[in-house]
Design an enzyme around this catalytic site. Sequence first.
Site, PDB file in Angstrom:
ATOM      1  N   SER A  99      46.284  24.964  42.266  1.00  0.00           N
ATOM      2  CA  SER A  99      45.197  25.907  42.529  1.00  0.00           C
ATOM      3  C   SER A  99      45.735  27.317  42.317  1.00  0.00           C
ATOM      4  O   SER A  99      46.893  27.604  42.639  1.00  0.00           O
ATOM      5  CB  SER A  99      44.718  25.760  43.971  1.00  0.00           C
ATOM      6  OG  SER A  99      43.899  26.860  44.283  1.00  0.00           O
ATOM      7  N   SER A 104      31.057  38.560  35.073  1.00  0.00           N
ATOM      8  CA  SER A 104      29.748  37.899  35.021  1.00  0.00           C
ATOM      9  C   SER A 104      28.651  38.960  35.072  1.00  0.00           C
ATOM     10  O   SER A 104      28.857  40.046  35.632  1.00  0.00           O
ATOM     11  CB  SER A 104      29.634  36.977  36.228  1.00  0.00           C
ATOM     12  OG  SER A 104      28.289  36.703  36.488  1.00  0.00           O
ATOM     13  N   TYR A 110      30.428  36.751  44.838  1.00  0.00           N
ATOM     14  CA  TYR A 110      30.750  36.518  43.421  1.00  0.00           C
ATOM     15  C   TYR A 110      30.687  37.840  42.625  1.00  0.00           C
ATOM     16  O   TYR A 110      31.569  38.160  41.827  1.00  0.00           O
ATOM     17  CB  TYR A 110      29.749  35.494  42.905  1.00  0.00           C
ATOM     18  CG  TYR A 110      29.940  35.024  41.490  1.00  0.00           C
ATOM     19  CD1 TYR A 110      31.019  34.230  41.137  1.00  0.00           C
ATOM     20  CD2 TYR A 110      29.008  35.348  40.500  1.00  0.00           C
ATOM     21  CE1 TYR A 110      31.179  33.774  39.828  1.00  0.00           C
ATOM     22  CE2 TYR A 110      29.144  34.898  39.202  1.00  0.00           C
ATOM     23  CZ  TYR A 110      30.239  34.113  38.865  1.00  0.00           C
ATOM     24  OH  TYR A 110      30.388  33.671  37.571  1.00  0.00           O
TER      25      TYR A 110
HETATM   26  P1  NAD Z   1      33.077  25.161  35.530  1.00  0.00           P
HETATM   27  O1  NAD Z   1      32.838  24.836  36.957  1.00  0.00           O
HETATM   28  O2  NAD Z   1      32.627  24.203  34.515  1.00  0.00           O
HETATM   29  O3  NAD Z   1      34.628  25.406  35.305  1.00  0.00           O
HETATM   30  C1  NAD Z   1      35.417  26.048  36.221  1.00  0.00           C
HETATM   31  C2  NAD Z   1      36.693  25.269  36.384  1.00  0.00           C
HETATM   32  O4  NAD Z   1      37.556  25.965  37.258  1.00  0.00           O
HETATM   33  C3  NAD Z   1      36.490  23.905  37.014  1.00  0.00           C
HETATM   34  O5  NAD Z   1      36.984  22.877  36.190  1.00  0.00           O
HETATM   35  C4  NAD Z   1      37.235  23.966  38.318  1.00  0.00           C
HETATM   36  O6  NAD Z   1      37.844  22.735  38.717  1.00  0.00           O
HETATM   37  C5  NAD Z   1      38.242  25.030  38.037  1.00  0.00           C
HETATM   38  N1  NAD Z   1      38.719  25.655  39.262  1.00  0.00           N
HETATM   39  C6  NAD Z   1      37.999  26.055  40.320  1.00  0.00           C
HETATM   40  N2  NAD Z   1      38.793  26.546  41.266  1.00  0.00           N
HETATM   41  C7  NAD Z   1      40.053  26.484  40.791  1.00  0.00           C
HETATM   42  C8  NAD Z   1      41.309  26.848  41.323  1.00  0.00           C
HETATM   43  N3  NAD Z   1      41.423  27.383  42.536  1.00  0.00           N
HETATM   44  N4  NAD Z   1      42.398  26.634  40.586  1.00  0.00           N
HETATM   45  C9  NAD Z   1      42.296  26.079  39.345  1.00  0.00           C
HETATM   46  N5  NAD Z   1      41.128  25.700  38.812  1.00  0.00           N
HETATM   47  C10 NAD Z   1      40.024  25.905  39.523  1.00  0.00           C
HETATM   48  O7  NAD Z   1      32.459  26.589  35.285  1.00  0.00           O
HETATM   49  P2  NAD Z   1      32.333  27.512  33.980  1.00  0.00           P
HETATM   50  O8  NAD Z   1      30.946  27.927  33.860  1.00  0.00           O
HETATM   51  O9  NAD Z   1      33.016  26.938  32.840  1.00  0.00           O
HETATM   52  O10 NAD Z   1      33.100  28.797  34.520  1.00  0.00           O
HETATM   53  C11 NAD Z   1      34.217  29.363  33.923  1.00  0.00           C
HETATM   54  C12 NAD Z   1      34.283  30.819  34.324  1.00  0.00           C
HETATM   55  O11 NAD Z   1      33.209  31.538  33.732  1.00  0.00           O
HETATM   56  C13 NAD Z   1      34.185  31.105  35.784  1.00  0.00           C
HETATM   57  O12 NAD Z   1      35.062  32.136  36.152  1.00  0.00           O
HETATM   58  C14 NAD Z   1      32.774  31.571  35.976  1.00  0.00           C
HETATM   59  O13 NAD Z   1      32.612  32.385  37.100  1.00  0.00           O
HETATM   60  C15 NAD Z   1      32.549  32.317  34.702  1.00  0.00           C
HETATM   61  N6  NAD Z   1      31.185  32.500  34.338  1.00  0.00           N
HETATM   62  C16 NAD Z   1      30.434  31.474  33.855  1.00  0.00           C
HETATM   63  C17 NAD Z   1      29.107  31.700  33.475  1.00  0.00           C
HETATM   64  C18 NAD Z   1      28.292  30.640  32.883  1.00  0.00           C
HETATM   65  O14 NAD Z   1      27.210  30.941  32.409  1.00  0.00           O
HETATM   66  N7  NAD Z   1      28.763  29.418  32.870  1.00  0.00           N
HETATM   67  C19 NAD Z   1      28.574  32.973  33.639  1.00  0.00           C
HETATM   68  C20 NAD Z   1      29.349  34.003  34.118  1.00  0.00           C
HETATM   69  C21 NAD Z   1      30.635  33.740  34.461  1.00  0.00           C
END
Ligand code: NAD
Length: 912
Positions: A565, A644, A657
């Site tokens: 983590s 974001s 967030y």
């Molecule tokens: P997702 O949940 O598919 O992927 C996030 C991954 O991070 C997961 O696999 C999870 O297991 C891992 N994770 C969580 N906590 C962790 C930790 N403490 N240590 C290691 N790994 C950890 O989500 P996503 O949408 O792919 O998000 C990726 C990033 O993009 C994030 O930072 C999210 O905030 C950002 N984001 C996504 C969107 C969107 O539209 N999907 C929009 C804005 C920002």
Amino acid sequence: MIGITSFGGYIPRLRLNRMSIFQSMGWFAPAVVMVAQGERSFCNWDEDALTMAVEASRDCLKGVDRSAIDAHYLCSTTLPFADRSCAGVVKTALNLRDNIVAADFTTSMKCGTSALVTALEAVKGGDKQNILVTASDKRESKAAYFYEMWFGDGAASILVGNSDVIAEFKGSYSVSYDFVDHYRGSWTEYDYMWEERWIRDEGYSKIIPEAVSGLFNKLSISMEDVDTFVFPCFFRAEHRKIAGKLGAVPEKVVDNMHEVCGETGAAHPFVMLVSALEKAKPGDRILVAGFGQGCDALYFRVTDHIQNLGPRRGINGSLENKKTIDNYPKFLKFRDLIKTETGIRAEAPTQTAMTVLWRKRKMLTGLIGGRCTRCGTPQFPKMDICVNPECNALNTQEDYPFADEPAFIKSFTGDLLAVSIDPPAVYGMIQFEEGGRFMADFTDCELGDVRVGQKVGLQFRRRLVDRTRGFSGYFWKAVPIPGSAPERKPREGVRFDGRVAIVTGAGAGLGRIYALELARRGAKVVVNDLGGARDGAGEGSKAPADQVVDEILALGGEAVASYQSVVTPEGGQTVVNAAIEAFGRVDIVINNAGILRDKTLAKMEPENWDAVMDVHLRGAYNVTRPSLISMRENRYGRIVLTTSAAGLYGNFGQANYSAAKMGLVGFMNTLKLEGEKHNIRVNTVAPMAATRLTEDILPPDLLAKLKPEFVAPLVLYFCSDQCKDSGLVINAGMGYFNRAAILTGQGAVVGGGTAIPTPDDIHRNWEAINDLGKAAEYPNSTAAFGPMLEAFDPGKKKSNGGTSPGRLTVKAIFDGLPDAFRADRAAGIEVVFQFVISGPEGGSWYAAIQEGSCEVSEGTHGNPTSTIKMADVDFVTLIKGELNAMSAFTSGKLRVEGDLMKSQLVEKLFKF
Ligand code: NAD
């Protein structure tokens, strides 16, 4: 006819930029700057006078029948043994006959030329036909000393014989004196030097001319009969003067090579002679003089045979094969001038059994293996049974020398745990093209440049130093040949070959796509994911990271999983360690791990606030900090942060967030400044993609269009060499990309700057305060402070463009440079100063000064006299007179390349 029949040279690959000595130690020894031009050669940690002698001799013996060599003379003042024939070691390494004379000539700088005279006379006497004379020195001096600047390491070899002569020996003349310019007591480590002026006046300037004149008289010739004059003298002015005194015009005098390698001691007359022979034409007449407790002068005439000599590395080839470093502590470590801790592993027994060394001398020193006389299969080591499974014949092996056989890398590794003076220890299996293989240490290479299939040459190197018993042990090592690796996929477009990337949260969603796409383009990837729930609760699972690693391996890529983590500093360090342990470095970090705990603020308990802060904001700090420390060493890094729209613009129910995501933008704004001078770029993506974080937030028809693959190209671009920007925030989704930025309005002065305004004044001026009509973007907080100052002095206002009027900027300095030029002081001066200014306000400008005029242009000049490199902030401070040029130089804030002396003219020629 007798004379020189072949020659060879060897200058170690490592060069130290002499300015780095001054930049580290100028505070202590400021005068060394006078001789800090160019670079000096220095031995790798596993090289010494003996190993260099083997290399120079091998170069000299290219195409020569080694069984015809009747004697080997090794000349050096820095042999690793005071009582053990080092010529005997070299002779064994070269696999020369046993019934020859192998003798060491030592204890004088002219031992090389004296041995050469002895060898030529021995051949003339008719008792011997071919004598190999090799001179080699690794001259030691204490740190931060003139002699450390003057000296270099190197070796050269001359074969003397009576057939196929390339330079006929016409005669020699020697004088011998007990003139003690320097000496080294048999119990001391370093030379003791007498006063330089006396050495120059009484030594070089009298003794060399005496020997040369003696030779002229003896042979009834004059300087008219000399085309090339070779004599070492590291005092540059004396070198010129002595030649002049003897009537030699500068064109005849061979350069003393101060700027390209330095004075290589007893080897230097040979090094300079070989470099002259490499350019010589039939008919050229060469005069060589070697100084040291007297002087030997020798005269040669080049024959037509020189044209038949086969290609060789020589001195000029050695000079081309170089790696120049600025790392002075590394130089000191390699020469054992600083004490470092090597840990208990280094205490492993190192005693060499002389019995084994004697019994296996051909294998250990000569790299002789075996070849089966029945099936012809070579093998190393030689054994009783042939290794060929089809043959397995018994007692059929004959001697087979491997040292000159072509070989390539079969496998290799970089080992950070093995004890090494230059970690990581690189070693691996090398395969000989004709058969035979063994595990070899690699040397003279950087792990990142080594490739499977790359060709290697074998070199005789120091393997161990047994200080307790005063013994150096040697064996053969593999030297990867630059540019010989098999063709790889071209590095066209955005590729990451050789780069190591960490992607956090790469087990799913966006991170998974980033990891796959990076690996597809050649990166080695650490797939980090703790495999937790969407809100970060629960234990986590290894499966998501493992699955992505499997996908990468199936693509033919390289990846390792990390299940850590990112919420703790230890976790972040472990992720970075995983990259270094698996791949040796970190080039790219994508901070992507994320969770959500959406609630309106009133309902948001501290644990929900903290959990989101921990993963997004602290997580980025925890992984980025150790990565940045490692990136700085490589002077390369690409860091991507993930913000974001919720943070940039706000989103109901996401205060935690939004705060974390906007915190990352602040983090980037400062990191871009701190990374700048280390070539580390930091940018931020604001993605919009269909993942488990958005699956219940966005409508299904939109989710279908929001594939994470549409975001990945931008993130990969941020990670690439091509991306030179730093500090950008880009929205990305569905193939649409746009930039978000912090803008600052022009504002208004309320209250004239003296009266404290009232809230009513603010109210009255609200429209102007709130107006973004002429808003600008600023590269840092200092620049953003500028408009506040300008607002009180509108007369000074200049164009905005992100830089603030009223403040001295780098551009303004160069705009004003022609006005600061003092033509009255520039008579007869013709120089080009190139300025390379780094930092947000940086750029390149050059000032060309000629015939009393100064022309300043933006850009890079093709042939500047001096290049001055500074960070923008330091440059402005210097020009404002708040930073002294000398202290900027000694502290490393100001760096000069090219002619250091002429760079000092800047102060004379410009008044700011
Ligand atoms: P997702 O949940 O598919 O992927 C996030 C991954 O991070 C997961 O696999 C999870 O297991 C891992 N994770 C969580 N906590 C962790 C930790 N403490 N240590 C290691 N790994 C950890 O989500 P996503 O949408 O792919 O998000 C990726 C990033 O993009 C994030 O930072 C999210 O905030 C950002 N984001 C996504 C969107 C969107 O539209 N999907 C929009 C804005 C920002």
